[in-house]
Design an enzyme around this catalytic site. Structure first.
Site, PDB file in Angstrom:
ATOM      1  N   HIS A 135      20.178  21.395 -32.923  1.00 26.25           N
ATOM      2  CA  HIS A 135      20.251  20.377 -33.974  1.00 26.25           C
ATOM      3  C   HIS A 135      19.198  19.273 -33.787  1.00 26.25           C
ATOM      4  O   HIS A 135      18.914  18.543 -34.737  1.00 26.25           O
ATOM      5  CB  HIS A 135      21.636  19.724 -33.992  1.00 26.25           C
ATOM      6  CG  HIS A 135      22.663  20.438 -34.813  1.00 26.25           C
ATOM      7  ND1 HIS A 135      22.477  20.738 -36.148  1.00 26.25           N
ATOM      8  CD2 HIS A 135      23.916  20.874 -34.503  1.00 26.25           C
ATOM      9  CE1 HIS A 135      23.574  21.336 -36.612  1.00 26.25           C
ATOM     10  NE2 HIS A 135      24.457  21.442 -35.631  1.00 26.25           N
ATOM     11  N   HIS A 180      23.505  25.360 -29.302  1.00 22.12           N
ATOM     12  CA  HIS A 180      23.683  24.992 -30.702  1.00 22.12           C
ATOM     13  C   HIS A 180      23.417  23.499 -30.910  1.00 22.12           C
ATOM     14  O   HIS A 180      22.605  23.115 -31.761  1.00 22.12           O
ATOM     15  CB  HIS A 180      25.107  25.361 -31.141  1.00 22.12           C
ATOM     16  CG  HIS A 180      25.429  24.978 -32.544  1.00 22.12           C
ATOM     17  ND1 HIS A 180      25.365  25.875 -33.596  1.00 22.12           N
ATOM     18  CD2 HIS A 180      25.816  23.798 -33.090  1.00 22.12           C
ATOM     19  CE1 HIS A 180      25.694  25.256 -34.718  1.00 22.12           C
ATOM     20  NE2 HIS A 180      25.978  23.989 -34.439  1.00 22.12           N
ATOM     21  N   GLU A 181      24.090  22.667 -30.125  1.00 24.83           N
ATOM     22  CA  GLU A 181      23.935  21.218 -30.329  1.00 24.83           C
ATOM     23  C   GLU A 181      22.506  20.771 -30.032  1.00 24.83           C
ATOM     24  O   GLU A 181      21.952  19.922 -30.723  1.00 24.83           O
ATOM     25  CB  GLU A 181      24.942  20.432 -29.482  1.00 24.83           C
ATOM     26  CG  GLU A 181      26.414  20.813 -29.704  1.00 24.83           C
ATOM     27  CD  GLU A 181      26.850  20.910 -31.158  1.00 24.83           C
ATOM     28  OE1 GLU A 181      26.225  20.253 -32.017  1.00 24.83           O
ATOM     29  OE2 GLU A 181      27.800  21.671 -31.453  1.00 24.83           O
ATOM     30  N   GLY A 236      31.330  20.672 -30.299  1.00 24.73           N
ATOM     31  CA  GLY A 236      30.227  19.792 -29.947  1.00 24.73           C
ATOM     32  C   GLY A 236      29.763  19.001 -31.147  1.00 24.73           C
ATOM     33  O   GLY A 236      30.036  19.376 -32.286  1.00 24.73           O
ATOM     34  N   GLU A 261      26.155  16.889 -32.322  1.00 19.73           N
ATOM     35  CA  GLU A 261      24.746  16.755 -31.941  1.00 19.73           C
ATOM     36  C   GLU A 261      24.225  15.327 -31.977  1.00 19.73           C
ATOM     37  O   GLU A 261      23.136  15.082 -32.484  1.00 19.73           O
ATOM     38  CB  GLU A 261      23.923  17.641 -32.883  1.00 19.73           C
ATOM     39  CG  GLU A 261      23.915  17.217 -34.375  1.00 19.73           C
ATOM     40  CD  GLU A 261      25.028  17.813 -35.224  1.00 19.73           C
ATOM     41  OE1 GLU A 261      26.081  18.181 -34.652  1.00 19.73           O
ATOM     42  OE2 GLU A 261      24.844  17.909 -36.443  1.00 19.73           O
ATOM     43  N   TYR A 311      27.481  28.207 -41.650  1.00 20.19           N
ATOM     44  CA  TYR A 311      27.037  28.569 -40.303  1.00 20.19           C
ATOM     45  C   TYR A 311      26.482  29.997 -40.249  1.00 20.19           C
ATOM     46  O   TYR A 311      25.309  30.218 -40.020  1.00 20.19           O
ATOM     47  CB  TYR A 311      28.213  28.458 -39.317  1.00 20.19           C
ATOM     48  CG  TYR A 311      28.584  27.038 -38.954  1.00 20.19           C
ATOM     49  CD1 TYR A 311      29.364  26.266 -39.821  1.00 20.19           C
ATOM     50  CD2 TYR A 311      28.183  26.456 -37.765  1.00 20.19           C
ATOM     51  CE1 TYR A 311      29.724  24.963 -39.495  1.00 20.19           C
ATOM     52  CE2 TYR A 311      28.538  25.152 -37.434  1.00 20.19           C
ATOM     53  CZ  TYR A 311      29.308  24.412 -38.297  1.00 20.19           C
ATOM     54  OH  TYR A 311      29.652  23.129 -37.975  1.00 20.19           O
ATOM     55  N   GLU A 332      23.474  23.590 -40.540  1.00 18.06           N
ATOM     56  CA  GLU A 332      24.226  24.496 -39.663  1.00 18.06           C
ATOM     57  C   GLU A 332      23.693  25.926 -39.646  1.00 18.06           C
ATOM     58  O   GLU A 332      23.686  26.574 -38.600  1.00 18.06           O
ATOM     59  CB  GLU A 332      25.712  24.469 -40.008  1.00 18.06           C
ATOM     60  CG  GLU A 332      26.364  23.093 -39.808  1.00 18.06           C
ATOM     61  CD  GLU A 332      26.294  22.559 -38.379  1.00 18.06           C
ATOM     62  OE1 GLU A 332      26.044  23.348 -37.440  1.00 18.06           O
ATOM     63  OE2 GLU A 332      26.483  21.338 -38.206  1.00 18.06           O
ATOM     64  N   GLN A 369      30.319  12.393 -38.304  1.00 16.71           N
ATOM     65  CA  GLN A 369      30.114  13.426 -39.315  1.00 16.71           C
ATOM     66  C   GLN A 369      31.455  13.867 -39.883  1.00 16.71           C
ATOM     67  O   GLN A 369      32.421  13.985 -39.110  1.00 16.71           O
ATOM     68  CB  GLN A 369      29.407  14.638 -38.698  1.00 16.71           C
ATOM     69  CG  GLN A 369      28.712  15.498 -39.732  1.00 16.71           C
ATOM     70  CD  GLN A 369      27.997  16.710 -39.115  1.00 16.71           C
ATOM     71  OE1 GLN A 369      28.144  17.001 -37.936  1.00 16.71           O
ATOM     72  NE2 GLN A 369      27.219  17.405 -39.914  1.00 16.71           N
ATOM     73  N   GLN A 371      33.315   9.683 -33.928  1.00 14.60           N
ATOM     74  CA  GLN A 371      32.859  10.947 -34.520  1.00 14.60           C
ATOM     75  C   GLN A 371      32.524  10.637 -35.971  1.00 14.60           C
ATOM     76  O   GLN A 371      33.419  10.435 -36.780  1.00 14.60           O
ATOM     77  CB  GLN A 371      33.966  12.006 -34.406  1.00 14.60           C
ATOM     78  CG  GLN A 371      33.781  13.229 -35.291  1.00 14.60           C
ATOM     79  CD  GLN A 371      32.481  13.977 -35.035  1.00 14.60           C
ATOM     80  OE1 GLN A 371      32.074  14.189 -33.884  1.00 14.60           O
ATOM     81  NE2 GLN A 371      31.783  14.364 -36.099  1.00 14.60           N
ATOM     82  N   PRO A 386      37.884  16.657 -31.358  1.00 15.23           N
ATOM     83  CA  PRO A 386      38.285  17.644 -32.370  1.00 15.23           C
ATOM     84  C   PRO A 386      37.284  18.778 -32.583  1.00 15.23           C
ATOM     85  O   PRO A 386      37.616  19.778 -33.218  1.00 15.23           O
ATOM     86  CB  PRO A 386      38.419  16.810 -33.643  1.00 15.23           C
ATOM     87  CG  PRO A 386      37.521  15.639 -33.435  1.00 15.23           C
ATOM     88  CD  PRO A 386      37.570  15.345 -31.963  1.00 15.23           C
TER      89      PRO A 386
HETATM   90  N1  BES Z   1      27.717  19.192 -36.450  1.00 17.22           N
HETATM   91  C1  BES Z   1      28.732  20.105 -36.065  1.00 17.22           C
HETATM   92  C2  BES Z   1      30.097  19.490 -36.012  1.00 17.22           C
HETATM   93  C3  BES Z   1      30.600  18.917 -37.328  1.00 17.22           C
HETATM   94  C4  BES Z   1      30.280  19.497 -38.548  1.00 17.22           C
HETATM   95  C5  BES Z   1      31.410  17.814 -37.313  1.00 17.22           C
HETATM   96  C6  BES Z   1      30.762  18.932 -39.738  1.00 17.22           C
HETATM   97  C7  BES Z   1      31.876  17.254 -38.491  1.00 17.22           C
HETATM   98  C8  BES Z   1      31.549  17.819 -39.704  1.00 17.22           C
HETATM   99  C9  BES Z   1      28.430  20.745 -34.711  1.00 17.22           C
HETATM  100  O1  BES Z   1      27.078  20.972 -34.510  1.00 17.22           O
HETATM  101  C10 BES Z   1      29.086  22.090 -34.702  1.00 17.22           C
HETATM  102  O2  BES Z   1      28.740  22.895 -35.514  1.00 17.22           O
HETATM  103  N2  BES Z   1      29.998  22.315 -33.781  1.00 17.22           N
HETATM  104  C11 BES Z   1      30.707  23.566 -33.659  1.00 17.22           C
HETATM  105  C12 BES Z   1      30.183  24.386 -32.524  1.00 17.22           C
HETATM  106  C13 BES Z   1      29.116  25.356 -32.853  1.00 17.22           C
HETATM  107  C14 BES Z   1      28.767  26.176 -31.630  1.00 17.22           C
HETATM  108  C15 BES Z   1      29.404  26.253 -34.021  1.00 17.22           C
HETATM  109  C16 BES Z   1      32.144  23.243 -33.328  1.00 17.22           C
HETATM  110  O3  BES Z   1      32.433  22.092 -33.019  1.00 17.22           O
HETATM  111  O4  BES Z   1      32.963  24.134 -33.367  1.00 17.22           O
HETATM  112 ZN    ZN Z   2      26.308  22.490 -35.732  1.00 18.35          ZN
END
Ligand code: BES
Ligand code: ZN
Length: 617
Positions: free
Chosen positions: A313, A309-310, A283, A285, A395, A332, A157, A155, A280
């Site tokens: 991205h 959502h993913e 999702g 992307e 977001y 986001e 990001q 992971q 953790p």
């Molecule tokens: N890119 C994010 C996950 C992320 C952000 C990981 C910052 C590490 C640092 C992913 O696209 C995301 O936003 N996932 C959300 C779900 C979404 C439907 C809001 C999540 O994992 O909760």
């Molecule tokens: Zn996202």
């Protein structure tokens, strides 16, 4: 972070930071979360060669960087975190002089500075990862669905890729890459690449489109796949792959919807990989292959907005990327807006409106908890972990800003604007100011009357929620709100008229029942089987209420949930609920002591702070 460099190196390197390259203004994109100075020497391609050792929980191998040298006198600086550097050589195999500085503290890691010869154009770094590499979660067989083979996923990001690959770990630096990965027999390796080829003991991957470092990802375990369409497939452990494929039956329809709205999908395949439940996030992307939590497999497609959502991205984030982590809302906020549009397109207006309303509810709650400085879209993250910016501001406030623009300019102009934004900046990393210039030229300046209806500066740099934020009315939610009032007023659970409710309505209902009595909780549980719910969103919302209000019949389910699920979004409110319950602190710490080692470093970091856990405890 730059100021952590010794003064002398600042003097030498600092002046050159501004050297512009063709497409990127490096001054503007000053990224405080990397030691790299890409304006001087930039990596444009990397070749990765790794061997995965599940017994030792380490990856060993090399990465070869292909360089663009703008300042011929400057060294090549890469980020590392907990890596052992074994050797550094040039394209002729000659040793290069290198220095690994001491750890700079917290999330920063250690810069590796490599002196370059006059003709050095490739640098090969041989290295080994640590078993504690933050980007890598090594799972025991017991933590998987099949229980026979171990599992590994990465992971990256925001700035964790540096713990498994020494590279310029900034979203402003885009690389193409190839990889060769060796894994034990019987294990399948996948990566976020547009091409893969399986050999006997290893798998080769190729990413021909330039991507930022945080989008390089790998997973390895007992994996199999099911096709959904010519370009889409679902990957998972054999025990859940059919369930997963049924749930994502609409995958191709979602991609088509997004193409219809925002232009062609440019990444070849779009696959989704379901990881074990310790993942953790909901999702991630990763290009060509979204990584997802299995907790969205509700059996009725009710949680697939996460996949929308993913997928979104692939335009907002992967094609056009935030250049620094303070521009995270460009990733986001845009993606939540696109997600909502995809949901409307594929599942209709009712569903989309409910999901928007739930998002706005979450945002309003978070606004009451966040300091003003963190309520700003263009947040200042200097000297902070970029993870701190992962709030509903980026977001849902980000998405609300775009919905407001849509409201003012109309859907037709908005869609054209977004298509042009993606097309004209494809495969670039951009800052907020670039977006604001583009917005000004393409929408604001085009109509001085309409421009009066939105205060762009307030949206981007102000705190709180601007008063023109569109908050949708949902008829289906009006019915739920009436049911909440009736229930709290004494109407029995059976009489609430919930037969045709969908998941989003249950979530709205549960958000309304804040302090139920023991009798009310028992009645709800009896009528609706909430403690047994197979829908993770409904279940976790219910468990939070039940736990906070000392409903003991849910305790065993809570324990099991916390021992198996590592998704931070669920863990945080559940541990919070425990802390608010009678004797909760003792229970929270007892469960955390057993469960902590099952969680990913990202979740551990958040929960350690919340529960006052000290290293070594
Ligand atoms: N890119 C994010 C996950 C992320 C952000 C990981 C910052 C590490 C640092 C992913 O696209 C995301 O936003 N996932 C959300 C779900 C979404 C439907 C809001 C999540 O994992 O909760
Ligand atoms: Zn996202």
């Amino acid at each position: 972070m730059r100021k952590l460099l010794p003064v002398a190196s600042c003097l030498i390197f600092g002046a050159c930071w501004g050297a512009p390259s063709n497409t990127t203004n490096w001054v503007d994109t000053l990224d405080t979360h990397t030691f790299a100075l890409p304006g001087q020497v930039r990596s444009k391609h990397l070749d990765l060669n790794l061997n995965l050792d599940f017994d030792q929980k380490v990856a060993t191998g090399s990465v070869t960087h292909h360089l663009v040298r703008t300042d011929r006198s400057a060294p090549f600086i890469v980020d590392t975190s907990e890596l052992s550097i074994l050797a550094v050589t040039d394209q002729n195999g000659q040793d290069l002089i290198w220095d690994l500085a001491p750890d700079a503290g917290e999330w920063r890691g250690r810069p590796l500075t490599i002196e370059l010869g006059e003709n050095t154009d490739k640098v090969k770094i041989q290295y080994q990862t640590s078993p504690h590499a933050e980007a890598m979660q090594w799972l025991s067989p017991e933590q998987t669905n099949g229980k026979k083979k171990p599992f590994l996923f990465t992971q990256g990001q925001a700035i964790l890729t540096r713990s498994w690959i020494p590279l310029q770990d900034s979203p402003a630096v885009r690389v193409t890459w190839n990889a060769r990965v060796t894994a034990p027999a019987g294990m399948t390796t996948v990566m976020s690449a547009d091409y893969r080829k399986r050999k006997m003991s290893h798998t080769m991957f190729q990413m021909t489109r330039p991507v930022p470092s945080y989008l390089i990802a790998l997973a390895c375990g007992e994996l199999t796949s099911r096709p959904i369409s010519g370009r889409c497939a679902v990957w998972a452990e054999p025990g859940i792959v059919d369930k997963a494929a049924t749930e994502l039956d609409d995958l191709e329809r979602m991609v088509l919807a997004c193409e219809d709205l925002f232009g062609p999908y440019r990444w070849g395949r779009y696959d989704v990989l379901f990881l074990p439940p310790s993942f953790p996030f909901g999702g991630m992307e990763n290009p060509c292959m979204t990584f997802a939590t299995p907790t969205i497999l509700a059996g009725d497609k009710s949680l697939v907005s996460l996949i929308a959502h993913e997928l979104a991205h692939s335009w907002s984030g992967n094609l056009v990327t935030n250049a620094t982590w303070r521009d995270f809302w460009l990733n986001e906020g845009f993606t939540v807006y696109l997600e909502q549009r995809i949901m409307e397109h594929v599942y209709g207006k009712d569903r989309a409106l409910m999901e928007i309303a739930l998002g706005m509810q979450g945002l309003q709650k978070e606004l009451t908890e966040l300091p003003e400085a963190d309520q700003v879209l263009h947040i200042d993250l200097t000297d902070r972990n970029p993870d701190d910016g992962m709030t509903a501001i980026a977001y849902d406030k980000g998405a609300a800003f775009l919905r407001r623009l849509e409201q003012v300019y109309g859907r037709k102009r908005m869609d054209k604007f977004l298509r042009e934004w993606f097309n004209e900046h494809a495969f670039q990393s951009l800052t907020t100011s670039t977006f604001l210039d583009f917005l000004d030229k393409r929408l604001i300046a085009s109509d001085s009357e309409l421009a009066k209806q939105i205060d762009v500066k307030d949206w981007v740099t102000g705190f709180g929620l601007p008063s023109d934020a569109p908050i949708p009315d949902s008829e289906r939610f009006a019915a739920v709100d009436a049911a909440v009032a009736a229930f709290l007023g004494g109407t029995t659970a059976a009489e609430l008229g919930t037969d045709d409710w969908v998941t989003q309505q249950w979530l709205r209902f549960l958000s309304g029942v804040k302090k139920p009595s023991q009798e009310q909780m028992a009645a709800l549980d009896k009528a609706f089987g909430l403690t047994r719910s197979g829908n993770s969103e409904v279940l976790s919302a219910w468990l939070a209420i039940a736990t906070r209000n000392n409903y003991a019949a849910a305790n065993a389910r809570l324990d099991l949930f916390l021992m198996t699920v590592g998704r931070r979004k669920f863990l945080v409110p559940l541990y919070q609920a425990l802390l608010e319950a009678d004797n909760g602190k003792i229970r929270a710490n007892a469960i955390y002591k057993r469960a902590r080692m099952r969680y990913h470093a990202v979740s551990q970091r958040t929960l350690d702070a919340m529960l006052g856990h000290k290293p070594g405890e």
